[in-house]
Design an enzyme around this catalytic site. Structure first.
Site, PDB file in Angstrom:
ATOM      1  N   ALA A  75       7.344  -2.832  15.365  1.00  0.00           N
ATOM      2  CA  ALA A  75       7.343  -3.763  16.497  1.00  0.00           C
ATOM      3  C   ALA A  75       8.685  -3.698  17.221  1.00  0.00           C
ATOM      4  CB  ALA A  75       7.074  -5.186  16.006  1.00  0.00           C
ATOM      5  N   GLN A  76       8.656  -3.238  18.458  1.00  0.00           N
ATOM      6  CA  GLN A  76       9.900  -3.060  19.203  1.00  0.00           C
ATOM      7  C   GLN A  76      10.353  -4.328  19.919  1.00  0.00           C
ATOM      8  OE1 GLN A  76       9.334   0.144  21.964  1.00  0.00           O
ATOM      9  NE2 GLN A  76       9.085   1.698  20.387  1.00  0.00           N
ATOM     10  N   LYS A  98       0.833  -1.209   0.000  1.00  0.00           N
ATOM     11  CA  LYS A  98       0.000   0.000   0.000  1.00  0.00           C
ATOM     12  C   LYS A  98       0.864   1.255   0.000  1.00  0.00           C
ATOM     13  CE  LYS A  98      -3.561   2.205   2.857  1.00  0.00           C
ATOM     14  NZ  LYS A  98      -4.390   2.028   4.064  1.00  0.00           N
ATOM     15  N   HIS A 110      -3.645  -1.240  19.957  1.00  0.00           N
ATOM     16  CA  HIS A 110      -2.377  -1.808  19.517  1.00  0.00           C
ATOM     17  C   HIS A 110      -2.520  -2.984  18.558  1.00  0.00           C
ATOM     18  CE1 HIS A 110       1.862  -2.697  19.692  1.00  0.00           C
ATOM     19  NE2 HIS A 110       1.673  -3.886  20.255  1.00  0.00           N
ATOM     20  N   GLY A 121       9.911  -8.226  20.380  1.00  0.00           N
ATOM     21  CA  GLY A 121      10.645  -9.384  19.921  1.00  0.00           C
ATOM     22  C   GLY A 121       9.731 -10.520  19.536  1.00  0.00           C
ATOM     23  N   GLU A 172      -1.756 -10.343  11.274  1.00  0.00           N
ATOM     24  CA  GLU A 172      -2.753  -9.676  12.108  1.00  0.00           C
ATOM     25  C   GLU A 172      -4.131  -9.627  11.477  1.00  0.00           C
ATOM     26  OE1 GLU A 172      -3.231  -5.528  14.714  1.00  0.00           O
ATOM     27  OE2 GLU A 172      -1.408  -5.910  13.536  1.00  0.00           O
ATOM     28  N   HIS A 203      -2.441  -1.474  24.142  1.00  0.00           N
ATOM     29  CA  HIS A 203      -1.135  -1.514  24.792  1.00  0.00           C
ATOM     30  C   HIS A 203      -1.130  -0.493  25.917  1.00  0.00           C
ATOM     31  CE1 HIS A 203       3.154  -1.717  25.453  1.00  0.00           C
ATOM     32  NE2 HIS A 203       3.234  -2.703  24.575  1.00  0.00           N
ATOM     33  N   SER A 260       2.937 -12.174  18.231  1.00  0.00           N
ATOM     34  CA  SER A 260       2.427 -11.707  16.937  1.00  0.00           C
ATOM     35  C   SER A 260       3.434 -11.892  15.805  1.00  0.00           C
ATOM     36  CB  SER A 260       2.006 -10.240  17.027  1.00  0.00           C
ATOM     37  OG  SER A 260       3.057  -9.442  17.518  1.00  0.00           O
ATOM     38  N   LEU A 261       4.697 -11.493  16.015  1.00  0.00           N
ATOM     39  CA  LEU A 261       5.703 -11.716  14.979  1.00  0.00           C
ATOM     40  C   LEU A 261       5.890 -13.217  14.750  1.00  0.00           C
ATOM     41  CD1 LEU A 261       8.413  -9.022  15.869  1.00  0.00           C
ATOM     42  CD2 LEU A 261       6.701  -8.929  14.057  1.00  0.00           C
ATOM     43  N   ARG A 314      -1.492  -7.827  29.130  1.00  0.00           N
ATOM     44  CA  ARG A 314      -1.730  -6.462  28.674  1.00  0.00           C
ATOM     45  C   ARG A 314      -3.146  -5.947  28.931  1.00  0.00           C
ATOM     46  NH1 ARG A 314       1.516  -6.599  22.900  1.00  0.00           N
ATOM     47  NH2 ARG A 314       3.592  -6.440  23.805  1.00  0.00           N
ATOM     48  N   GLU A 350       8.842 -10.646  29.092  1.00  0.00           N
ATOM     49  CA  GLU A 350       7.751  -9.695  28.881  1.00  0.00           C
ATOM     50  C   GLU A 350       6.522 -10.161  29.650  1.00  0.00           C
ATOM     51  OE1 GLU A 350       7.090  -8.855  24.765  1.00  0.00           O
ATOM     52  OE2 GLU A 350       9.008  -7.823  24.522  1.00  0.00           O
ATOM     53  N   ARG A 388      -3.898 -11.067  23.252  1.00  0.00           N
ATOM     54  CA  ARG A 388      -2.634 -11.623  22.752  1.00  0.00           C
ATOM     55  C   ARG A 388      -1.532 -11.579  23.796  1.00  0.00           C
ATOM     56  NH1 ARG A 388       1.965  -9.411  20.484  1.00  0.00           N
ATOM     57  NH2 ARG A 388       1.071  -7.333  20.264  1.00  0.00           N
TER      58      ARG A 388
END
Length: 514
Positions: free
Chosen positions: A46-47, A35, A342, A49, A366, A234, A382-383, A281, A114, A377
């Site tokens: 995404a910070q 796009k 998020h 991991g 996603e 988030h 997610s990654l 979260r 996390e 989640r």
């Protein structure tokens, strides 16, 4: 018949889309439609991991249970086990694509912690893991002879052939944004990897391109949609009213020892959960939201001052530099934070191979709902989901490559691109975002959701009566559909669970539903 044809057309160039493309390109020709530019994706922002069991003290079962607990019991356990078991090989695959993960002193992959995780299992590249993955996969895709990358192309509608109850996807209509022309592209299978729809909310960590395009296209084509009430907020976005974007403060900073605190500097998360600031979260986001109301404060704070000297600068350089750019030194000052939309836990319903209810249409990442996230989640899944199901969808699609031959097709006729009404559409989008944030955000009520539905009818009417077609108009159209799907799902879901938190009234007294 002059429409271009490919084995596979992938919409989206994040981790899921590029994983599919790189895997499928060994056996087929693949077109990747972006796009924006190739590197402008949710993945790049995404910070944190990727979660994977890589240590002897950890186990697949622990990762599975952490995921199921975070998902409030609504996960598809088969899908969770499928994903967790393939996590280590996914990390190996990313390393083969030249992703250089951080290492510990003994040269093994460094593992972080996390929220919601019972063990250290987060593989990372400092605090810019997604960006590093995006760059590595993007470079590999551009160098692959069987992959064609087309930036500035917006998917508009899927081409669907209906025979009785069976729907078959055989291509896609797109807008070449730069040229201002429409294209019909045929394919043996179309893969939606368009990311989420965070822009439906007024406060989001998602980039401006996250307008639910793939989800809306699938819904218009009649594909099954699932779990849209479960949008994850988030808890720690940087509070910076002057900024045009919303910057994420990674959960990994709390994993390293930072603590959520009130404006007075007092820690409070132990009142809500035994894991404190590292609770799942949904719990943390609601706690922050509630305490902001109690304190009548526009934000709360993250206290990272107690971290060892140099840790923030060395392990979280992106966060450190962003804070410094607005005059905050996180080594000696509190970091102001607010919750923000998020991650879309629901989406286009798929099986373990990424197949949707429409033959020839896959959804991964996603935009898809495999059921691995349930009602909320787990951090850094997610990654992982993008790689695991991107690889699985590619394996399935190439093995089952359709022999469908389109002898005739009907291109959809659209209006000539016209941006004259974009200012009015942008205003309409802002109204929608405000409605969704206030009525379908972190805390919801039945009355508020019903009121939002009424307002949505008015916004849809107003958009239809704005003449002209543009990217802005299409995005607004898609966001309105996402909002409708979300509100409908919220109203059907009774009670509170995971990311869906309903506040009910009884005898004129407000009571939190459990």
């Amino acid at each position: 018949m002059d429409a271009p044809s490919y084995d596979f057309v992938v919409l989206g160039s994040g981790i899921a889309g590029l994983t599919f493309a790189l895997e499928a390109a060994a056996h087929a020709n693949v077109l990747v439609l972006c796009k924006a530019d190739l590197q402008e994706t949710n993945t790049a922002y995404a910070q944190g991991g990727i979660a994977a069991v890589l240590s002897s003290v950890d186990s697949f079962e622990q990762h599975v249970q952490d995921t199921l607990i975070a998902g409030a019991g609504l996960c598809n356990e088969t899908a969770v086990r499928f994903m967790v078991a393939r996590a280590p090989e996914s990390i190996n695959w990313l390393q083969q694509q030249r992703v250089l993960f951080d290492c510990a002193a003994d040269k093994s992959i460094a593992l972080g912690l996390e929220g919601g995780h019972s063990q250290k299992r987060i593989v990372h590249v400092k605090d810019h893991t997604g960006l590093s993955i995006q760059q590595a996969l993007g470079k590999a895709a551009l160098q692959h002879p069987n992959i064609t990358v087309a930036p500035k192309h917006l998917g508009i509608d899927l081409l669907i052939q209906t025979t009785g109850p069976r729907k078959v996807c055989y291509g896609v209509q797109v807008l070449d944004i730069k040229a201002g022309t429409y294209k019909t592209i045929l394919a043996k299978a179309v893969v939606l990897a368009t990311g989420g729809a965070g822009q439906v909310y007024g406060h989001t960590t998602n980039p401006t391109i996250a307008t639910g395009d793939g989800l809306a296209m699938a819904a218009r084509a009649g594909a099954a949609i699932q779990n849209m009430e479960f949008f994850q907020f988030h808890p720690t976005a940087l509070y910076d009213p002057a900024a045009e974007d919303t910057f994420l403060i990674s959960e990994a900073l709390r994993g390293a020892g930072a603590e959520l605190v009130l404006p007075t500097g007092e820690a409070f998360m132990q009142r809500y959960h035994a894991l404190g600031s590292l609770a799942p979260r949904d719990i943390v986001a609601r706690a922050v939201f509630e305490q902001m109301q109690f304190c009548q404060s526009p934000c709360l704070y993250l206290d990272a001052r107690q971290l060892p000297t140099g840790v923030i600068q060395q392990k979280f350089p992106s966060i450190y530099n962003r804070c410094k750019s607005i005059g905050i030194d996180p080594t000696i000052q509190l970091i102001p934070i607010v919750p923000a939309a998020h991650y879309q836990c629901g989406g286009v319903h798929t099986d373990l191979h990424g197949q949707t209810s429409v033959t020839g249409l896959y959804a991964i990442g996603e935009v898809a709902c495999t059921g691995v996230h349930g009602a909320n989640r787990l951090a850094s899944n997610s990654l992982l989901e993008g790689v695991v199901f991107g690889k699985e969808a590619a394996a399935h699609a190439t093995a089952k490559k359709s022999k469908l031959r389109i002898t005739s097709f009907k291109s959809i006729v659209y209006e000539v691109p016209d941006t004259r009404n974009d200012a009015a559409v942008i205003k309409l989008k802002a109204e929608l975002q405000a409605i969704m944030w206030e009525q379908a955000g972190i805390v919801r009520t039945t009355a508020g959701l019903q009121e939002a539905m009424y307002k949505l009818v008015e916004l849809n009417y107003n958009l239809k009566h704005l003449h002209g077609f543009s990217v802005t108009v299409q995005e607004a159209k898609n966001l309105l559909m996402v909002a409708e799907l979300t509100l409908e799902a919220c109203l059907k879901r009774k009670g509170s669970i995971g990311g869906h938190f309903m506040k009910v009234t009884q005898n004129k007294k407000q009571v939190l539903a459990v």
